[in-house]
Design an enzyme around this catalytic site. Structure first.
Site, PDB file in Angstrom:
ATOM      1  NE  ARG A   1     111.348  80.041 -45.765  1.00  0.00           N
ATOM      2  CZ  ARG A   1     111.721  78.775 -45.788  1.00  0.00           C
ATOM      3  NH1 ARG A   1     111.564  78.025 -44.711  1.00  0.00           N
ATOM      4  NH2 ARG A   1     112.267  78.244 -46.861  1.00  0.00           N
TER       5      ARG A   1
ATOM      6  CG  ASP B   1     120.945  77.513 -50.816  1.00  0.00           C
ATOM      7  OD1 ASP B   1     121.208  76.493 -51.465  1.00  0.00           O
ATOM      8  OD2 ASP B   1     120.356  78.493 -51.303  1.00  0.00           O
TER       9      ASP B   1
ATOM     10  CG  ASP C   1     111.742  81.705 -48.475  1.00  0.00           C
ATOM     11  OD1 ASP C   1     110.554  81.958 -48.204  1.00  0.00           O
ATOM     12  OD2 ASP C   1     112.157  80.557 -48.720  1.00  0.00           O
TER      13      ASP C   1
ATOM     14  CB  SER D   1     116.425  73.642 -53.676  1.00  0.00           C
ATOM     15  OG  SER D   1     115.512  74.612 -54.134  1.00  0.00           O
TER      16      SER D   1
END
Length: 407
Positions: free
Chosen positions: A95, A15, A124, A176
């Site tokens: 995050r 990504d 996210d 992923s």
């Protein structure tokens, strides 16, 4: 939007590799690629070179491992945080730390925008952007998944092929992953069928339990104020102790979770996780708490764990309610000093001992043998008072029934 420079949270994966190129082409801006070293190990190899080759004007890799464990993982584990009974929040905790340093780098580099690789369906995007808002409300945010016309990871792979961008995801291996010192998560692609068992070759941190050693291993973890400080008598820093627990737990096949969870945006999602060190750490922590924490404090604290965990999962790390809850969680840990002994065997993590010089467990009170500290006959009055409201309720019902019969 008049954007001149963007700081991109860059991993070098599918990504963000595509996003870097897309930002340069779409916004005609400079891009600074920021990679947070949270313990991805070899995944960071070549990241700087790849970012520059893809179009970044600068690539910055920041070693945040110690800060990640000390200031993010440990506070969450002091609270025994777990989402929906299984997920130890490895990605969720990371995050806000990435966002914090992304904002710092944006200020240092004179950037007017930040960008991330989170999709418009996931959690996210919320975690990154709530952190941005809390730390720098005026920063511009670019979320490519919500802007471009690419709809799937297959589209991204085609874009990468067209532009000659090497990516670690292929059509044959389309899931992923996200890795840091606490865990690895896997999602998407072949894992979207919740009935399909994950490919055994997918796992990185843990051995399959059936292939783990046939001999159990016993370790001891020492805690001070709810944080692990020593392993088998050897004192270590936060990152060091988690790294060792990952290695030991992984060898014994500990910490695999296959979970269908409820995302904040409203859909269910299947995730597979490896969290070997965290699984051991949480079990050991609860064992030390069991002999050192007051009963009423523990029961009250336990009612707050689901809400605390949801705050982390939903991206509210930098919120006033999170600061409030964290202060209570930390206050509850003031007496949590001691050592837990854990036996590891083929995916199992079993507590086999706990001790503390601050222990509230007193054998003289708890013994089934003769003692001089507890008069058992005193329990009679206590039980009668405890059950008084139950007796009254039943007596009232019996009186009402008798009155009906009499009429």
């Amino acid at each position: 939007m008049g954007i001149k420079k963007v700081v991109l949270a860059y991993s070098g994966g599918l990504d963000t590799s595509i996003i870097l190129k897309w930002l340069v082409e779409t916004y005609k801006c400079e891009v600074v690629a920021f990679s947070a070293d949270l313990g991805q190990d070899e995944e960071l190899d070549g990241v700087e070179k790849k970012a520059l080759a893809t179009g970044a004007v600068k690539a910055r890799i920041e070693d945040l491992r110690e800060e990640f464990v000390k200031d993010y993982v440990f506070p969450a584990f002091r609270a025994n945080a777990v989402y929906e009974g299984q997920y130890l929040l490895g990605t969720s905790i990371a995050r806000p730390l990435i966002a914090k340093h992304q904002i710092r780098i944006a200020e240092e580099e004179g950037a007017d925008a930040v960008s991330h690789g989170a999709t418009g369906k996931g959690n996210d995007q919320v975690r990154f952007e709530l952190a941005y808002m809390a730390l720098r409300p005026d920063i511009k945010v670019i979320a490519p998944w919500r802007e471009w016309d690419m709809k799937s990871r297959s589209d991204l792979i085609a874009f990468a092929t067209k532009h000659g961008i090497p990516v670690p995801v292929t059509k044959e291996k389309p899931y992923s992953s996200d890795r840091n010192m606490l865990h690895i998560s896997y999602e998407g692609g072949i894992l979207e069928d919740p009935w399909a068992e994950p490919d055994p070759a997918m796992f990185v941190l843990t051995a399959a339990p059936e292939d783990a050693p046939d001999r159990a291993e016993v370790i001891e973890i020492e805690y001070e104020k709810g944080d692990p400080v020593a392993l088998d008598g050897k004192r270590m820093g936060p990152a060091g102790i988690l790294q060792c627990l990952n290695r030991i737990g992984g060898k014994h096949g500990i910490g695999r979770v296959d979970l269908v969870e409820n995302r904040l945006v409203g859909m269910k999602s299947r995730g597979v996780y490896e969290t070997p060190g965290g699984t051991i750490m949480r079990a050991a922590h609860m064992a030390v708490e069991s002999i050192t924490m007051d009963r009423e404090v523990m029961h009250l604290r336990d009612t707050l764990i689901p809400e605390y965990s949801r705050m982390i999962y939903n991206g509210f790390w930098f919120s006033p309610e999170m600061r409030f809850l964290q202060s209570m969680m930390d206050l509850a840990q003031e007496n949590v000093w001691g050592t837990a002994r854990i036996k590891l065997y083929k995916g199992g993590c079993c507590i086999v001992g706990r001790k503390s010089n601050r222990s509230l467990y007193q054998p003289g009170f708890a013994t089934f043998e003769e003692d001089n500290v507890y008069r058992q006959d005193e329990a009679t009055g206590f039980i009668r008072l405890l059950g008084l409201r139950l007796r009254i309720e039943t007596l009232v019902k019996q009186g009402a029934q008798q009155a009906v019969k009499s009429n």
